[in-house]
Design a protein around this motif. Sequence first.
Motif, PDB file in Angstrom:
ATOM      1  N   LEU A 210      -7.696  -3.767  -3.151  1.00  8.98           N
ATOM      2  CA  LEU A 210      -6.908  -2.279  -2.955  1.00  8.98           C
ATOM      3  C   LEU A 210      -7.624  -1.222  -4.226  1.00  8.98           C
ATOM      4  O   LEU A 210      -8.041   0.117  -3.614  1.00  8.98           O
ATOM      5  CB  LEU A 210      -5.394  -2.215  -3.437  1.00  8.98           C
TER       6      LEU A 210
ATOM      7  N   MET B 144       0.830  -1.138   0.132  1.00 10.76           N
ATOM      8  CA  MET B 144       0.028   0.136  -0.026  1.00 10.76           C
ATOM      9  C   MET B 144       0.684   1.268   0.020  1.00 10.76           C
ATOM     10  O   MET B 144       0.643   2.186  -0.916  1.00 10.76           O
ATOM     11  CB  MET B 144      -1.039  -0.134   1.307  1.00 10.76           C
ATOM     12  N   HIS B 145       1.996   1.053   0.778  1.00  6.07           N
ATOM     13  CA  HIS B 145       2.843   2.356   0.833  1.00  6.07           C
ATOM     14  C   HIS B 145       3.444   2.657  -0.376  1.00  6.07           C
ATOM     15  O   HIS B 145       3.625   3.830  -0.886  1.00  6.07           O
ATOM     16  CB  HIS B 145       4.176   2.088   2.002  1.00  6.07           C
ATOM     17  N   ALA B 146       3.815   1.498  -1.273  1.00 11.43           N
ATOM     18  CA  ALA B 146       4.291   1.631  -2.528  1.00 11.43           C
ATOM     19  C   ALA B 146       3.414   2.448  -3.290  1.00 11.43           C
ATOM     20  O   ALA B 146       3.738   3.313  -4.003  1.00 11.43           O
ATOM     21  CB  ALA B 146       4.551   0.290  -3.151  1.00 11.43           C
ATOM     22  N   PHE B 147       2.297   2.205  -3.304  1.00 12.81           N
ATOM     23  CA  PHE B 147       1.305   2.893  -3.886  1.00 12.81           C
ATOM     24  C   PHE B 147       1.237   4.463  -3.717  1.00 12.81           C
ATOM     25  O   PHE B 147       1.286   5.353  -4.629  1.00 12.81           O
ATOM     26  CB  PHE B 147      -0.052   2.547  -3.881  1.00 12.81           C
TER      27      PHE B 147
ATOM     28  N   PRO C 180       8.248  -1.392 -10.985  1.00 11.48           N
ATOM     29  CA  PRO C 180       8.075  -2.626 -11.802  1.00 11.48           C
ATOM     30  C   PRO C 180       6.537  -2.709 -12.525  1.00 11.48           C
ATOM     31  O   PRO C 180       5.895  -1.882 -12.137  1.00 11.48           O
ATOM     32  CB  PRO C 180       7.998  -3.688 -10.903  1.00 11.48           C
TER      33      PRO C 180
ATOM     34  N   ARG D  55       5.864  -9.678   0.882  1.00 12.32           N
ATOM     35  CA  ARG D  55       5.432  -8.310   0.713  1.00 12.32           C
ATOM     36  C   ARG D  55       6.253  -7.205   0.886  1.00 12.32           C
ATOM     37  O   ARG D  55       6.181  -6.258   0.163  1.00 12.32           O
ATOM     38  CB  ARG D  55       4.098  -8.139   1.590  1.00 12.32           C
TER      39      ARG D  55
ATOM     40  N   ARG E 141      16.731  -3.015  -3.227  1.00 15.55           N
ATOM     41  CA  ARG E 141      16.388  -4.450  -4.156  1.00 15.55           C
ATOM     42  C   ARG E 141      17.146  -5.523  -3.349  1.00 15.55           C
ATOM     43  O   ARG E 141      18.134  -5.242  -2.587  1.00 15.55           O
ATOM     44  CB  ARG E 141      17.374  -4.185  -5.674  1.00 15.55           C
TER      45      ARG E 141
ATOM     46  N   LYS F 192       3.394   6.202  -1.962  1.00 13.15           N
ATOM     47  CA  LYS F 192       4.640   6.924  -2.239  1.00 13.15           C
ATOM     48  C   LYS F 192       4.859   7.174  -3.703  1.00 13.15           C
ATOM     49  O   LYS F 192       5.262   8.329  -4.197  1.00 13.15           O
ATOM     50  CB  LYS F 192       5.939   5.927  -1.761  1.00 13.15           C
TER      51      LYS F 192
ATOM     52  N   ASP G 186      18.910   0.455 -13.058  1.00  9.47           N
ATOM     53  CA  ASP G 186      18.141  -0.158 -12.154  1.00  9.47           C
ATOM     54  C   ASP G 186      17.948  -1.492 -12.540  1.00  9.47           C
ATOM     55  O   ASP G 186      18.344  -1.996 -13.419  1.00  9.47           O
ATOM     56  CB  ASP G 186      16.686   0.558 -12.449  1.00  9.47           C
TER      57      ASP G 186
ATOM     58  N   GLU H 223       3.554  -3.189 -10.642  1.00  9.44           N
ATOM     59  CA  GLU H 223       2.893  -2.210 -10.180  1.00  9.44           C
ATOM     60  C   GLU H 223       2.137  -1.331 -11.189  1.00  9.44           C
ATOM     61  O   GLU H 223       1.131  -0.687 -10.983  1.00  9.44           O
ATOM     62  CB  GLU H 223       3.849  -1.620  -9.092  1.00  9.44           C
TER      63      GLU H 223
ATOM     64  N   GLU I  35       7.829  -6.166  -2.438  1.00 10.17           N
ATOM     65  CA  GLU I  35       6.833  -5.569  -3.331  1.00 10.17           C
ATOM     66  C   GLU I  35       6.650  -4.006  -2.873  1.00 10.17           C
ATOM     67  O   GLU I  35       6.977  -2.947  -3.377  1.00 10.17           O
ATOM     68  CB  GLU I  35       5.593  -6.100  -3.378  1.00 10.17           C
ATOM     69  N   LYS I  36       6.690  -3.916  -1.279  1.00  8.50           N
ATOM     70  CA  LYS I  36       6.422  -2.562  -0.709  1.00  8.50           C
ATOM     71  C   LYS I  36       7.346  -1.590  -0.789  1.00  8.50           C
ATOM     72  O   LYS I  36       7.347  -0.578  -1.076  1.00  8.50           O
ATOM     73  CB  LYS I  36       6.046  -3.086   0.612  1.00  8.50           C
ATOM     74  N   TYR I  37       8.687  -1.994  -0.659  1.00 11.87           N
ATOM     75  CA  TYR I  37       9.946  -1.207  -0.590  1.00 11.87           C
ATOM     76  C   TYR I  37      10.699  -1.215  -1.926  1.00 11.87           C
ATOM     77  O   TYR I  37      11.937  -0.958  -1.978  1.00 11.87           O
ATOM     78  CB  TYR I  37      10.698  -1.488   0.677  1.00 11.87           C
ATOM     79  N   VAL I  38      10.175  -1.752  -3.013  1.00  8.39           N
ATOM     80  CA  VAL I  38      10.717  -1.779  -4.149  1.00  8.39           C
ATOM     81  C   VAL I  38      11.567  -0.488  -4.644  1.00  8.39           C
ATOM     82  O   VAL I  38      12.549  -0.283  -5.392  1.00  8.39           O
ATOM     83  CB  VAL I  38       9.782  -2.377  -5.184  1.00  8.39           C
ATOM     84  N   ALA I  39      10.996   0.794  -4.185  1.00  8.55           N
ATOM     85  CA  ALA I  39      11.492   1.927  -4.751  1.00  8.55           C
ATOM     86  C   ALA I  39      12.711   2.279  -3.906  1.00  8.55           C
ATOM     87  O   ALA I  39      13.779   2.596  -4.425  1.00  8.55           O
ATOM     88  CB  ALA I  39      10.676   3.010  -4.245  1.00  8.55           C
TER      89      ALA I  39
ATOM     90  N   LEU J 157      11.795   3.004 -12.567  1.00  9.42           N
ATOM     91  CA  LEU J 157      12.042   2.369 -11.268  1.00  9.42           C
ATOM     92  C   LEU J 157      10.692   1.431 -10.955  1.00  9.42           C
ATOM     93  O   LEU J 157      10.990   0.278 -10.267  1.00  9.42           O
ATOM     94  CB  LEU J 157      12.266   3.238 -10.281  1.00  9.42           C
TER      95      LEU J 157
END
Lengths: 360, 355
Positions: A87, A1-4, A37, B150, B160, A6, B34, A40, B153-157, A35
């Motif tokens: 989501l 969710m955070h990724a969304f 993927p 997760r 790595r 951010k 990247d 997403e 996925e979550k911290y992909v920014a 950056l």
Amino acid sequence: MHAFLKTGKLSGGQGSLSGAKDKPGQSGVLKKKSLTPWVEKYRPRTVNDVVEQNDVVEVMRQCLNGADLPNLLFYGPPGTGKTSTILAAARQLFGDIYKDRILELNASDERGIQVIREKVKNFAQFSASSIRPDGRPCPPFKIVILDEADSMTQAAQAALRRTMERETKTTRFCLVCNYVSRIIPPITSRCSKFRFKPLGNELIRERLQLICSEEKVSCSNDAMNCLVETSGGDLRRAITCLQSCSRLKGSGVEICAEDVQEVAGVVPVELVNGMLDVCRLNNYEMLTEFVDKLMQEGYCVAQLVEQLHEVVVFDTNMTDAQKASICDRLGVCSFRMQDGGNEYINLLDLGCTIIRTMKM
Amino acid sequence: MSLWVDKYRPNSLTKLDYHKTQALHLKHLVQQGDFPHLLVYGPSGAGKKTRIFCLLRELYGPGVERLRLEHMNIQTPSNKKIDITTVSSNYHLEVNPSDVGFHDRVVIQELIKTVAQTHQLDPSGQREFKVVVICEADCLTKDAQHALRRTMEKYVATCRIILVAHTISRVIPAIRSRCLGVRVGAPTKDEIISILQSICRKEGLSLPNELAERIAMQSNGNLRRAVLFLETCKVQQYPFQPDQKVAAHDWEIFLKDTAKMIVQEQSPQKLLQIRNRLYELMIHGIPSEFIFKGLLQELVKNCDMQLKTQVVEKAAFFEHRIHLGSKPIIHLEAFVASFMASYKKFMEATVADLF
């Protein structure tokens, strides 16, 4: 969710695909675009974008139009859109105040009984108003999303039971899991269950082709077939695979079937057939030599077992009894390797069994 | 003075000796500044870590070579304190969560999340993300692997993850579908020979081809071992003789002798001796997996086809049990005992046939 949040991917206009392109907060740095993927980037943004899962989409759509939302339990194989659906729905339901109304917990968070008792209960107890700060109406409840719920302990699930019932006025729960059998029955009986089926080959192909044209990737027909085949209904896997291939090859080079196979970790067909051929020779030394070679190449034996299964089942020369006994051993070996058994020994065992059955 | 293994480790993607197309692909991968999460797998000594370091160097420059060792303290939910050692540079962090046994889930949750959640202070001039290298990913418990899903996925920014594994059979599909798999196969015999020759040339030594070939044979596709063998040979005797002995590992010889003993005599007394020898091996830190494989390879040599299948089946059965139980010695001994029983029966049957 955070990724969304951010990357602000979902903050664009609802339902518009171009929403992915403007990124508030991070705009200006063009490089950042690469950056994210593709998984997403091309996640469905509205409930209507979710493909194939008609029942759940219908329920969600009615709910968006003002109907009440039941507690939900989504289950199905990976990559079929379970997390994406909830989501997207939450996003559409709550708009800007999305952050306050959602509690998302997944396997990466601590989710013992303690957390259920405190965090979830506290969150559930707050009442939610039916108007947004800006005056528009919104549903008067909050949603707790428990992702990967099948990895929660039994005790934690049991702690949920009463909470789920008592707080129905203010909170809805959405459990997402792969195996519904690992959720305790008292929980399943409190939710409406939705099964997400694996996506059809045509749909996956369509989606991949859309991404190919958006990202300007050239992909040969063979490669596309290969991608669809290896994905086995898992769209995320297919997309990751496509992106990996295009990254590996560099831009502008056409992706061919071999690249896809290598990236997807598929064991080449020659090796799979080679295993059967070696076993037909009825020679233990040849078998060990072959197994040694396979191990040194580093191929995944679990994958080989899976592919062997397919070959054996559709083989026309073997009798049913032979097939049955080989498949039996395939199952045993696969089970042992899941538990951490040594690949070399298990593969030898499998080979020996095949040799023995070939003589029958 | 460093060992040749470290001295001649290639430090850039262009200098790699084999799998050149793969190296080229990896170069493409990082050129865009990247890369996705990686899952690097292959047998030991094939060059997985070497490739990862080349990749990191390509990405961040020589700064990644300044490594430091750190000890971290993490508290589990049950208030148990666990220590874990990490190797890190300014740009990456290398950790082996399976060091702490079944607490590895906490390591994944805490450590990796902390790293992943911190952004780089000054994104200009460096990458926006850090790299976490997780060693022995195939030894992670299922819980830890789920915890990783997760997080990836979550911290992909900001982060790595590079997973290193011997085999991906034990990695759950959910993780496999989130990573780009990079298979690093072992080098062929000819490739090993040419690498050995080039090392000798750089050292100013002359290496007879026969010796190189024998070293390559004995190394079994493990390049690290081959180079170590070569250096041992150099210490033992130089100039090289074509028929020089290549010293195998002590434990391998010990294991072979043990197997011979099993075949020689099948009796409870012998079993007791074997037990002592197995204990000896395990005390010296030889993994039970290796002992099983070594014993199996030696034992089947004296059997006919039918017995061979039986022995292999038994080996697979008992080896699997090791992973369910907690004491490997019990299962090793059970295997030896059951082999003895069936071997004795087999021998008696053959003798009876003769008369």
